[in-house]
Design a protein around this motif. Sequence first.
Motif, PDB file in Angstrom:
ATOM      1  N   PRO A 159      22.322  28.235  26.665  1.00  0.00           N
ATOM      2  CA  PRO A 159      21.170  27.900  25.820  1.00  0.00           C
ATOM      3  C   PRO A 159      19.949  27.426  26.617  1.00  0.00           C
ATOM      4  N   ARG A 160      20.148  27.092  27.897  1.00  0.00           N
ATOM      5  CA  ARG A 160      19.046  26.530  28.687  1.00  0.00           C
ATOM      6  C   ARG A 160      18.550  27.434  29.803  1.00  0.00           C
ATOM      7  N   VAL A 161      19.281  28.499  30.090  1.00  0.00           N
ATOM      8  CA  VAL A 161      18.878  29.342  31.218  1.00  0.00           C
ATOM      9  C   VAL A 161      19.453  30.748  31.016  1.00  0.00           C
ATOM     10  N   ASN A 162      18.767  31.742  31.565  1.00  0.00           N
ATOM     11  CA  ASN A 162      19.292  33.115  31.563  1.00  0.00           C
ATOM     12  C   ASN A 162      20.496  33.162  32.484  1.00  0.00           C
ATOM     13  N   VAL A 163      21.665  33.439  31.920  1.00  0.00           N
ATOM     14  CA  VAL A 163      22.879  33.487  32.744  1.00  0.00           C
ATOM     15  C   VAL A 163      23.236  34.945  33.044  1.00  0.00           C
ATOM     16  N   ILE A 164      23.418  35.251  34.327  1.00  0.00           N
ATOM     17  CA  ILE A 164      23.916  36.581  34.711  1.00  0.00           C
ATOM     18  C   ILE A 164      25.252  36.384  35.419  1.00  0.00           C
ATOM     19  N   PRO A 165      26.333  36.948  34.854  1.00  0.00           N
ATOM     20  CA  PRO A 165      27.639  36.776  35.483  1.00  0.00           C
ATOM     21  C   PRO A 165      27.805  37.733  36.665  1.00  0.00           C
ATOM     22  N   VAL A 166      28.362  37.216  37.752  1.00  0.00           N
ATOM     23  CA  VAL A 166      28.661  38.055  38.918  1.00  0.00           C
ATOM     24  C   VAL A 166      30.066  37.704  39.415  1.00  0.00           C
ATOM     25  N   ILE A 167      30.717  38.665  40.052  1.00  0.00           N
ATOM     26  CA  ILE A 167      32.023  38.382  40.662  1.00  0.00           C
ATOM     27  C   ILE A 167      31.786  38.171  42.144  1.00  0.00           C
ATOM     28  N   GLY A 168      32.094  36.985  42.623  1.00  0.00           N
ATOM     29  CA  GLY A 168      31.892  36.689  44.037  1.00  0.00           C
ATOM     30  C   GLY A 168      32.980  37.317  44.891  1.00  0.00           C
ATOM     31  N   LYS A 169      32.664  37.588  46.146  1.00  0.00           N
ATOM     32  CA  LYS A 169      33.631  38.132  47.105  1.00  0.00           C
ATOM     33  C   LYS A 169      34.426  39.299  46.500  1.00  0.00           C
ATOM     34  N   ALA A 170      33.683  40.204  45.844  1.00  0.00           N
ATOM     35  CA  ALA A 170      34.327  41.277  45.090  1.00  0.00           C
ATOM     36  C   ALA A 170      35.139  42.200  45.979  1.00  0.00           C
ATOM     37  N   ASP A 171      34.859  42.170  47.283  1.00  0.00           N
ATOM     38  CA  ASP A 171      35.600  43.061  48.194  1.00  0.00           C
ATOM     39  C   ASP A 171      37.040  42.620  48.369  1.00  0.00           C
ATOM     40  N   SER A 172      37.372  41.434  47.859  1.00  0.00           N
ATOM     41  CA  SER A 172      38.776  41.039  47.949  1.00  0.00           C
ATOM     42  C   SER A 172      39.617  41.701  46.857  1.00  0.00           C
ATOM     43  N   LEU A 173      38.964  42.475  45.990  1.00  0.00           N
ATOM     44  CA  LEU A 173      39.700  43.243  44.977  1.00  0.00           C
ATOM     45  C   LEU A 173      39.651  44.730  45.349  1.00  0.00           C
ATOM     46  N   THR A 174      40.684  45.477  44.958  1.00  0.00           N
ATOM     47  CA  THR A 174      40.623  46.927  45.159  1.00  0.00           C
ATOM     48  C   THR A 174      39.672  47.492  44.100  1.00  0.00           C
ATOM     49  N   PRO A 175      39.131  48.680  44.307  1.00  0.00           N
ATOM     50  CA  PRO A 175      38.214  49.262  43.317  1.00  0.00           C
ATOM     51  C   PRO A 175      38.828  49.286  41.913  1.00  0.00           C
ATOM     52  N   ALA A 176      40.106  49.583  41.821  1.00  0.00           N
ATOM     53  CA  ALA A 176      40.741  49.634  40.497  1.00  0.00           C
ATOM     54  C   ALA A 176      40.801  48.235  39.877  1.00  0.00           C
ATOM     55  N   GLU A 177      41.176  47.248  40.707  1.00  0.00           N
ATOM     56  CA  GLU A 177      41.235  45.860  40.208  1.00  0.00           C
ATOM     57  C   GLU A 177      39.851  45.400  39.759  1.00  0.00           C
ATOM     58  N   LEU A 178      38.855  45.762  40.539  1.00  0.00           N
ATOM     59  CA  LEU A 178      37.483  45.355  40.224  1.00  0.00           C
ATOM     60  C   LEU A 178      37.048  45.946  38.880  1.00  0.00           C
ATOM     61  N   ALA A 179      37.312  47.210  38.698  1.00  0.00           N
ATOM     62  CA  ALA A 179      36.915  47.877  37.447  1.00  0.00           C
ATOM     63  C   ALA A 179      37.610  47.219  36.250  1.00  0.00           C
ATOM     64  N   GLU A 180      38.890  46.930  36.393  1.00  0.00           N
ATOM     65  CA  GLU A 180      39.655  46.304  35.323  1.00  0.00           C
ATOM     66  C   GLU A 180      39.116  44.902  35.048  1.00  0.00           C
ATOM     67  N   SER A 181      38.855  44.169  36.115  1.00  0.00           N
ATOM     68  CA  SER A 181      38.358  42.799  35.979  1.00  0.00           C
ATOM     69  C   SER A 181      36.995  42.780  35.271  1.00  0.00           C
ATOM     70  N   LYS A 182      36.128  43.702  35.645  1.00  0.00           N
ATOM     71  CA  LYS A 182      34.808  43.787  34.994  1.00  0.00           C
ATOM     72  C   LYS A 182      34.963  43.994  33.492  1.00  0.00           C
ATOM     73  N   LYS A 183      35.894  44.868  33.144  1.00  0.00           N
ATOM     74  CA  LYS A 183      36.108  45.194  31.734  1.00  0.00           C
ATOM     75  C   LYS A 183      36.599  43.946  30.979  1.00  0.00           C
ATOM     76  N   LEU A 184      37.593  43.276  31.578  1.00  0.00           N
ATOM     77  CA  LEU A 184      38.164  42.093  30.915  1.00  0.00           C
ATOM     78  C   LEU A 184      37.116  40.989  30.757  1.00  0.00           C
ATOM     79  N   ILE A 185      36.315  40.814  31.787  1.00  0.00           N
ATOM     80  CA  ILE A 185      35.294  39.752  31.731  1.00  0.00           C
ATOM     81  C   ILE A 185      34.282  40.044  30.621  1.00  0.00           C
ATOM     82  N   MET A 186      33.835  41.285  30.522  1.00  0.00           N
ATOM     83  CA  MET A 186      32.864  41.613  29.473  1.00  0.00           C
ATOM     84  C   MET A 186      33.480  41.456  28.080  1.00  0.00           C
TER      85      MET A 186
END
Length: 366
Positions: A159-186
Motif C-alpha cells: 500500500p505504500r510503495v510499488n512492489v516488484i517481486p524478483v527471485i534472487g540468485k536465480a542461477d541456483s535453480l535449474t531452468p525448469a525449477e525456475l519456470a515452475e517457481s515463477k508460476k507458483l509465485i505468481m
Amino acid sequence: MSSALNAMKIRRKKNVKKGIQFCVMVCGASGTGRTTFVNTLCGKQVLEGKDADDPEHAHEEEGVRIKPATVELELDEEGTRISLTIVDTPGFGDQIDNEARHIVGYLERQYDDILAEESRIKRNPRFRDNRVHVLLYFITPTGHGLRELDIELMKRLSPRVNVIPVIGKADSLTPAELAESKKLIMEDIEHYRIPVYNFPYDVEEDDEDTVEENAELRGLMPFAICALASTPWGVVEVENPRHSDFLAIRSALLHSHLADLKEITHDFLYENYRTEKLSKSVDGATPGGDSSMNPEDLASQSVRLKEEQLRREEEKLREIELKVQREIAEKRQELLARESQLREIEARMAREASQSNVSEAPGGEA
Ligand SMILES: Nc1nc2c(ncn2[C@@H]2O[C@H](COP(=O)(O)OP(=O)(O)OP(=O)(O)O)[C@@H](O)[C@H]2O)c(=O)[nH]1
Ligand SMILES: [Mg+2]
C-alpha cells in the motif's frame, strides 16, 4: 553580490546536470543477493558487503538499519544522467512484524516530509524528495512459491510503495525449477491478492508498443536475478537474457518505466497516504468524527488545515513582535533608571564638592 549570483548560476547548472531523480529500495531475506544486484545495476560498488556500516546515513532503529545511498549514473551516450538513490534494508530473519514496521515507517516518513513541505508558507529550496519509487522484493530461490513471511511483508509494504517481486540468485535453480517457481509465485500473488506493480496497461487506450512491452514484462514476473558472473555452476552471463532477467529489470527501472513508477508513487500511493493522514488528524480533533468522508469534504478539510496552520504561524509572528516590543520597553525603562541614578550621583558629587569648598575656606564667612 556578484559572487552570490555566480553561486546561484552554478547551483542551477548542477541541477540541470543532475537531471532525473529516482529511488529504488531493495528488501529481502538475508543473503538473497541484494547488495550484489545493486552494485551490478550501478556498475560500481554502491553498497558495501556485510557488516560495513556507514554511520553518517544509518538510521539506527532497534537493530534494523535503513541506509540510503545516492549515485550519479550516466545512462547513455547522450549523457542522460540519473541521480539514483538506493535504499537497502538489511536482510531480515524471522522477526517479520518488526521488519515490516520499520520499513513501512521509513516509507511513511518520506511521505510525511513531503506533506510538511507542501504546507509550509515558505518552501525550502533545498528540500529533497526522498520518496521511494519502487521496491524490489527479493524472494529466496527455494524452487517453490512464496513463503508465509514473504506474503505478509509484501502485503504490508504494497500500500505504500510499488512492489516488484524478483527471485534472487536465480542461477541456483535449474531452468525448469525456475519456470515452475515463477508460476507458483505468481499464483500465490494472485491468490493472496498482493497488489504488486504489474506493469499496468490498457489495451483500449495505450498504443500497441506499450501494450506489447508491458505484457512482456508482466510475463517475466517475478524477475529472475542473477547478478554474479561467476557461480558454482560456472560462468553465467549476467546480461544474457537466457540466463537472467537482469537486463529486462534494469531497462524497466532506469528507462521505460521510471516515469510510470514515479507517477504512481505521487498520484496514487502518496495521495492515498495523504488522504488517510489528513482524515485521521481531523477525526482526532473531533472525537467521534466520521472517517468515511467524501472527497469534497476531504478537499475542504485539507484547505481548512492549511488555513489553520497559516493562522497559527501568523499568531506566532504576532507573539514575537509583542515580545520584542516588550523587551524594548523594558530596556528603555532600564536606561531611564540608569540616567536618573547618574544624575543623582552627579548632584551628590556637586554637593560634596561645594561642602568641602565651604569647610576649606579660611576663616569662613566672617
Ligand atoms: N550464485 C549466485 N550467488 C550470488 C548472486 N548474488 C550474490 N551472490 C552471492 O551470495 C552471497 C550474498 O550476496 P549479497 O549480495 O551480499 O546478499 P545480500 O542480500 O546483500 O546479503 P545481506 O546484506 O548479508 O543480507 C555472496 O556470497 C554473493 O557472492 C547471484 O546472482 N548468484
Ligand atoms: Mg547486503
